[in-house]
Write a protein that holds these residues in place. Structure first.
Motif: not given
Length: 702
Positions: A210-211, A216-219, A230-235, A241-242
């Motif tokens: 998960l981390s 990866r999404l934050t970047s 299951a995108l909801e799991t990343v908070g 997210a671009p």
């Protein structure tokens, strides 16, 4: 203020039962369905199949049940969305007395985490208000269930979150992301509310994966498409997210003219997470339109995945066609199923990645509908030993490989010219092409040179792999369904039809397992007898009955064609008992009165049209068998429009109850049942075996 503080007496007037409306609605539906139970002669299988097929075309969403997990995510993430109060009511009504939500045992973990977090978030969002006692009480019961019973007794099959281990948890999509994410969210709530007993993760599970996805999404980088479901799991990292691009869904009746909805991973929860807190004001967003449409369609609660038309259509049509149910299929449905298969295959829904399961079932259904196409898109999923559901899959699925075997086996059979059905341009001598081919909607070309041998080799590889995955008792289990009866039906039928003589023992072992596990009331079921599982068992018994067709009709006589007489008698009795049990558990429309969710997604779900198709197919097969005079009861059981050899019907005294009066079905040699509109493809058995157009690939690689 803790959860228990909200349960203190005297702080407010006792609220009304907020979940009552949903419980009464469910109870009323059960009573109505019970009242509609039909006698043996009351179910018009062909008529109900026509209605079902018409519904597949009319409903672009698909019929899947709402989920406590997914609904809880919208309660937590999107309180601004239409139907919020109804979603809270749904969660309250769906909680069991033991404090859990969802399926039995380990299947309860994900929905219980999701619903508990949602209710705690609801409490924190509103504080003291009417109705809080019931919400707080449900949240407390959920927490107690997750921790294990205070008296240490535990819930049968569910030891609590911290006591769970790998063997306690089912192989569900994204469970390794969902459980750490929700556990952390609940612990954050508890800390903020002054509770100091955090939940701990099950043994062997951590948040490392998960981390990594969050980072990866934050970047700004893209993530594998399957993760979007299951995108909801990343908070917070999910919001806007671009690297995430919603998939357009045009022409939904629930949206305005010219407006396009957009889904993220075909998941309402993922869409809400991508919109984030700003979704409340972004009423013009395609994703917001998607969420409003889904919530409006279900009256508040939502399923894990929607729309799933490609998935639903392929499975429903293949169950009907394999059983030989006579029904006309509109050309638009056939061409839509064909068009959904791209170079990389077909996806179950918009925003989901193409997968080998949806692709192979669609290809098999097209072949049974007399418009076969080369299944070359499935080579992308081949590994050294088997076929994966999608690239990067962790684990392996026997039913996916059984469906690939169906698609390859039927294609190889037709392309090799068995039965003389496939000719150049796909039109057999003396036969009319299917309407879809005739109209040009689906083209037909000769099989490419050298293709057949590759598919034939893959058939042998798949058959051997499936035989190696069979359990010692003769059954199979799978990661996409909770019941071994579904997995066993998929694998045994594929091996029976395409596995050759080497698979005879495996098919016989599956039949023995079915006979050994039939329940006293004639039903089958893993935990309790169900109409769905009984339908799978009946189809397996009837479509693997001893066969003796001449070689020109079928290359192999049937892997189980030499069962001994005693086994035949057991099978006869089991079919008669199972047929009576199935009739007693369905309505006059062939729908199960009780419909437990058995299919795997983030939460268990129930695909109504697919299960109904399997039930109608089983009723059709059993009626054709039991309405024949002895000893020819099972002499005309159709499989892909072909007929099987006889074995004796048990006398009334040999079964546990008298047989119901036989129901007359249309003659199997009668002309195909066609709709008045020429643009329909009939699935009548006789027309399928004598006039199967062989669709072939075009030069562009499709």
């Amino acid at each position: 203020m803790s959860v228990d503080d909200l349960l203190m007496p005297g702080t407010a007037q006792q609220p009304p039962d907020l979940g009552r409306r949903f419980r009464e609605r469910a109870a009323g539906a059960v009573l109505a369905d019970t009242a509609r139970k039909a006698g043996p002669a009351a179910i018009d299988v062909a008529g109900e199949a026509r209605e079902l097929v018409a519904g597949l075309l009319a409903d672009p969403w698909g019929q899947v049940s709402p989920s406590a997990y997914e609904t809880g995510r919208l309660v937590s993430l999107a309180p601004w969305l239409t139907g919020h109060a109804e979603r809270v009511e749904f969660l309250l009504a769906a909680q069991r007395p033991d404090g859990t939500w969802g399926g039995p045992g380990g299947y309860a973990l994900v929905p219980t985490l999701g619903a508990t977090e949602a209710l705690i978030a609801e409490l924190r969002r509103h504080g003291p208000r009417p109705g809080r006692h019931e919400v707080a009480g449900a949240a407390r019961r959920g927490l107690d269930a997750l921790r294990g019973r205070p008296d240490g007794s535990g819930i049968p099959g569910f030891p609590g979150l911290s006591a769970s281990g790998p063997r306690d948890l089912p192989d569900m999509p994204a469970i390794e992301l969902i459980v750490p994410a929700l556990t952390a969210m609940i612990n954050g709530h508890l800390e903020a509310m002054g509770e100091w007993e955090p939940l701990t993760l099950p043994a062997g599970m951590d948040g490392a994966k998960l981390s990594a996805i969050r980072a990866r999404l934050t970047s700004g980088a893209a993530v594998p498409q399957k993760v979007l479901h299951a995108l909801e799991t990343v908070g917070e990292a999910a919001a806007g997210a671009p690297g995430v691009v919603p998939t357009p869904i045009p022409d939904l009746a629930e949206t305005g003219a010219g407006e396009t909805a957009g889904a993220v991973g075909a998941s309402p929860a993922a869409g809400a997470a991508w919109l984030g807190a700003g979704g409340a004001g972004d009423t013009g967003s395609p994703v917001r339109r998607y969420l409003e449409a889904v919530a409006g369609r279900y009256g508040g609660p939502v399923p894990c995945a929607t729309p799933v038309a490609a998935f639903e259509r392929g499975w429903a049509l293949s169950w009907l066609r394999r059983a030989g149910v006579p029904v006309a299929v509109p050309e638009e449905l056939v061409t839509g199923l064909d068009a959904a298969i791209g170079p990389g295959g077909s996806a179950a829904g918009p925003g989901l990645p193409p997968d080998a399961d949806t692709t192979s079932v669609a290809l098999y259904a097209l072949a049974l509908l007399r418009v076969p196409r080369e299944p070359d898109s499935l080579w992308e999923y081949e590994t050294e030993t088997h076929f994966c559901t999608w690239q990067g899959e962790e684990g392996a699925s026997p039913t996916v490989n059984a469906h690939v075997l169906d698609a390859f086996g039927e294609y190889a059979r037709l392309a090799a010219g068995a039965s003389g059905v496939v000719r150049s341009r796909g039109v057999p001598s003396g036969a009319e092409p299917s309407p879809a081919v005739r109209s040009g909607a689906v083209t037909s070309e000769a099989a490419p040179s050298g293709a057949v041998s590759r598919y034939t080799a893959a058939v042998g590889k798949l058959s051997a792999w499936l035989r190696g995955r069979q359990r010692a008792d003769g059954s199979w289990s799978d990661r996409w369904h909770a019941s071994p009866y579904y997995a066993t039906a998929c694998c045994a039928l594929a091996l029976e039809d395409y596995g050759g003589e080497e698979s005879a023992d495996a098919v016989r072992a599956a039949v023995r397992w079915l006979l050994d596990t039939q329940r006293e009331d004639g039903s089958w079921g893993h935990r309790a007898g169900t109409a769905e599982e009984t339908a799978y068992a009946l189809q397996t018994l009837l479509l693997t009955a001893p066969a003796g067709r001449p070689e020109p009709v079928r290359p192999a006589a049937g892997a189980s064609g030499r069962a001994d007489a005693a086994g035949d008698r057991r099978r006869e009795t089991a079919v008669a008992r199972g047929y009576r049990s199935l009739l007693a558990s369905v309505t006059g429309h062939g729908e199960p009165v009780e419909a437990p969710a058995l299919w795997h997604d983030k939460d268990l779900y129930f695909p109504a049209a697919i299960v109904r198709a399997a039930i109608l197919g089983a009723l059709h097969l059993a009626r054709r068998a039991l309405s024949q005079p002895a000893p020819h009861a099972l002499s005309r059981i159709p499989s892909r429009g072909m007929y099987r050899t006889p074995f004796r019907v048990p006398s009334a005294t040999s079964a546990t109850a008298p047989l119901s009066p036989p129901v007359t079905q249309p003659s199997s040699t009668a002309p195909a049942a066609m709709s008045p509109v020429s643009s329909s493809v009939s699935t009548s058995p006789s027309s399928a075996s004598s006039s199967m157009a062989g669709r072939r690939i075009s030069d562009n690689g499709r």
